[in-house]
Design an enzyme around this catalytic site. Structure first.
Site, PDB file in Angstrom:
ATOM      1  N   HIS A 143      56.386   6.172  27.009  1.00 51.40           N
ATOM      2  CA  HIS A 143      55.983   6.866  28.241  1.00 51.40           C
ATOM      3  C   HIS A 143      57.102   7.687  28.882  1.00 51.40           C
ATOM      4  O   HIS A 143      56.845   8.390  29.864  1.00 51.40           O
ATOM      5  CB  HIS A 143      55.460   5.868  29.271  1.00 51.40           C
ATOM      6  CG  HIS A 143      54.170   5.207  28.907  1.00 51.40           C
ATOM      7  ND1 HIS A 143      53.065   5.922  28.501  1.00 51.40           N
ATOM      8  CD2 HIS A 143      53.810   3.890  28.882  1.00 51.40           C
ATOM      9  CE1 HIS A 143      52.072   5.076  28.245  1.00 51.40           C
ATOM     10  NE2 HIS A 143      52.502   3.843  28.463  1.00 51.40           N
ATOM     11  N   ASP A 185      48.895   1.384  20.937  1.00 45.35           N
ATOM     12  CA  ASP A 185      49.003   0.798  22.274  1.00 45.35           C
ATOM     13  C   ASP A 185      47.741   1.125  23.064  1.00 45.35           C
ATOM     14  O   ASP A 185      47.146   2.191  22.882  1.00 45.35           O
ATOM     15  CB  ASP A 185      50.229   1.383  22.971  1.00 45.35           C
ATOM     16  CG  ASP A 185      50.672   0.610  24.201  1.00 45.35           C
ATOM     17  OD1 ASP A 185      49.940   0.641  25.202  1.00 45.35           O
ATOM     18  OD2 ASP A 185      51.759   0.021  24.166  1.00 45.35           O
ATOM     19  N   HIS A 203      47.570   1.979  26.037  1.00 42.26           N
ATOM     20  CA  HIS A 203      47.870   3.107  26.911  1.00 42.26           C
ATOM     21  C   HIS A 203      48.245   4.321  26.057  1.00 42.26           C
ATOM     22  O   HIS A 203      48.987   4.207  25.078  1.00 42.26           O
ATOM     23  CB  HIS A 203      49.029   2.765  27.849  1.00 42.26           C
ATOM     24  CG  HIS A 203      48.771   1.566  28.707  1.00 42.26           C
ATOM     25  ND1 HIS A 203      49.147   0.285  28.329  1.00 42.26           N
ATOM     26  CD2 HIS A 203      48.158   1.446  29.911  1.00 42.26           C
ATOM     27  CE1 HIS A 203      48.784  -0.570  29.281  1.00 42.26           C
ATOM     28  NE2 HIS A 203      48.179   0.106  30.244  1.00 42.26           N
ATOM     29  N   ASP A 218      48.363  -4.495  23.677  1.00 46.16           N
ATOM     30  CA  ASP A 218      47.733  -4.743  24.971  1.00 46.16           C
ATOM     31  C   ASP A 218      46.253  -4.377  25.002  1.00 46.16           C
ATOM     32  O   ASP A 218      45.644  -4.326  26.076  1.00 46.16           O
ATOM     33  CB  ASP A 218      48.483  -4.024  26.096  1.00 46.16           C
ATOM     34  CG  ASP A 218      49.074  -2.690  25.683  1.00 46.16           C
ATOM     35  OD1 ASP A 218      48.771  -2.218  24.570  1.00 46.16           O
ATOM     36  OD2 ASP A 218      49.840  -2.109  26.469  1.00 46.16           O
TER      37      ASP A 218
END
Length: 422
Positions: A138, A174, A176, A263
């Protein structure tokens, strides 16, 4: 597939710790490493401690000099440097990325591990390399975000491109969206970014839609597969296999760099997907096969997100290494579409037997049990009961009533995501 894998880990990576209450906790790495050692699957000879990077050019391949200087200042001054202007400009001082003493050195250790892993694969030292502390996807050139200070994944990819002329396929699983890596190479035709994640309509960072395709010369080398909330195993894996097979066949990379945030699991507190450990058994098997099919085995795997640090992360991250090191817990891991479905049926049948307290023949699949010594070591510290098996028991996950509707929407997304591939 011959076993040829190295495990990269720098002790300084465990100092990447924002505070005791922060969900991004370095204990994840210790739990994973000790689980693998208890499984007798990771030897001292396989662990490589990378040399810390001293070449500023490696960091500046992605990050701006002013931002690196800001990270160093925050590393030295800690909380004292936090002002509204500093937070707004550099993203350091937010709840996600609070400063702490030694921040720069800890983040640099993570970058060093990912770059060293990339070098080892491209220079022929090993076919596969794993760096579980990496995957901080990120971070942007000029600011931190989402627990990430330096974007080690993007830096390693830039290093591969500059020093080896490699065409890189980046695979991000992931929950995200892998935004920082995507935008770093959005106009680059030699780097293909692929991210499968919960839709940004409901989850940080609010990007990763199917219409994000790349820019200028890089148009057509960016792929996103945003999934509906409460997506379960079968739809997740169908979406992944259908799209990644098409993408890698189209792009023809020299090397795969994969990010293994875990996640999307139903236990994770920071997302809404409803998957089990089954997908984390299948993902590395699929990528492993694709690496040998398309890149002569060249594969670098990184860690990433995952915030149920006791029940999910150690198992999921260990499963990557077990597959990479040719020690899968379940024998059928060729990972064709048909094989994955057969594997899931077989796994589910065995776990259902366990759930129903029936006789289970572990002589066929003895590795389904987690090492008891690891559970005894860590249970006193864990706030939740540690799992007994590598995979999840059915009653722990449960079913989602909207399964058909979610699957239908995800199939529509699959079609749109790869519709431009010729």
């Amino acid at each position: 597939m011959s076993a040829n894998a190295l495990f990269f880990h720098h002790p300084a990576a465990k100092t990447y710790k924002f505070n005791d209450e922060h969900p991004f906790h370095p204990l994840r790495a210790d739990l994973t490493i000790q689980l693998l050692q208890a499984q007798l699957a990771l030897t001292k000879q396989q662990i490589v401690q990378p040399t810390l990077i001293t070449d500023d050019h490696i960091l500046t391949s992605i990050h701006r000099t002013e931002y690196i200087q800001a990270v160093q200042a925050a590393s030295d001054a800690g909380q004292q440097i936090v002002t509204p202007t500093f937070i707004e400009k550099y993203g350091i001082g937010t709840e996600d990325t609070p400063p702490f003493p030694g921040l720069h050195q800890a983040a640099l250790a993570i970058v060093s591990g990912s770059v060293a892993a990339a070098d080892a694969v491209m220079n022929g030292t090993t076919q596969h390399a794993y760096h579980i502390s990496g995957g901080l996807h990120h971070a942007f050139p000029e600011r931190a975000g989402g627990f990430c200070i330096y974007n080690d994944a993007a830096i390693a990819i830039a290093h591969l491109k500059e020093n080896y002329g490699a065409r890189v396929l980046y695979i991000d699983t992931d929950v995200h969206h892998g935004d920082g890596v995507q935008w770093a190479f959005y106009d680059n035709p030699d780097v293909c970014t692929y991210s499968i994640h919960e839709t940004g309509k409901f989850l940080f960072p609010g990007t990763g839609f199917v219409y994000e395709k790349g820019l200028e010369q890089g148009y057509g080398t960016c792929f996103n597969v945003p999934l509906e909330p409460y997506t379960e195993d079968e739809s997740w894996l169908e979406s992944f296999q259908t799209t990644i097979e098409a993408v890698i066949s189209f792009f023809q990379p020299d090397i795969i760099v994969s990010q293994h945030g875990c996640d999307a699991h139903a236990f994770d507190p920071l997302s809404h997907l409803h998957c089990s450990m089954n997908i984390y058994h299948a993902i590395p098997a699929i990528i492993h096969r694709l690496a040998h099919q398309y890149t002569n085995g060249r594969w670098v795997a990184l860690g990433g997100g995952g915030y149920d640090i006791w029940r999910v992360v150690p198992r999921a991250w260990s499963l990557v290494w077990l597959e990479m090191n040719d020690q899968p817990i379940f024998s059928g891991s060729e990972a064709s579409k048909q094989q994955v479905k057969q594997d899931l049926l077989s796994i589910d049948a065995v776990m259902e037997q366990i759930y129903q307290m029936k006789d289970v023949d572990f002589s066929m699949q003895p590795k389904l049990l987690l090492p008891e010594q690891w559970r005894k070591l860590w249970q006193p510290a864990s706030p939740v009961p540690l799992p007994q098996y590598w995979l999840d028991l059915p009653q722990h996950i449960g079913d989602i009533p909207r399964r058909q509707e979610i699957t239908k929407q995800n199939r529509a997304t699959q079609t749109i995501a790869i519709q431009d591939i010729k």
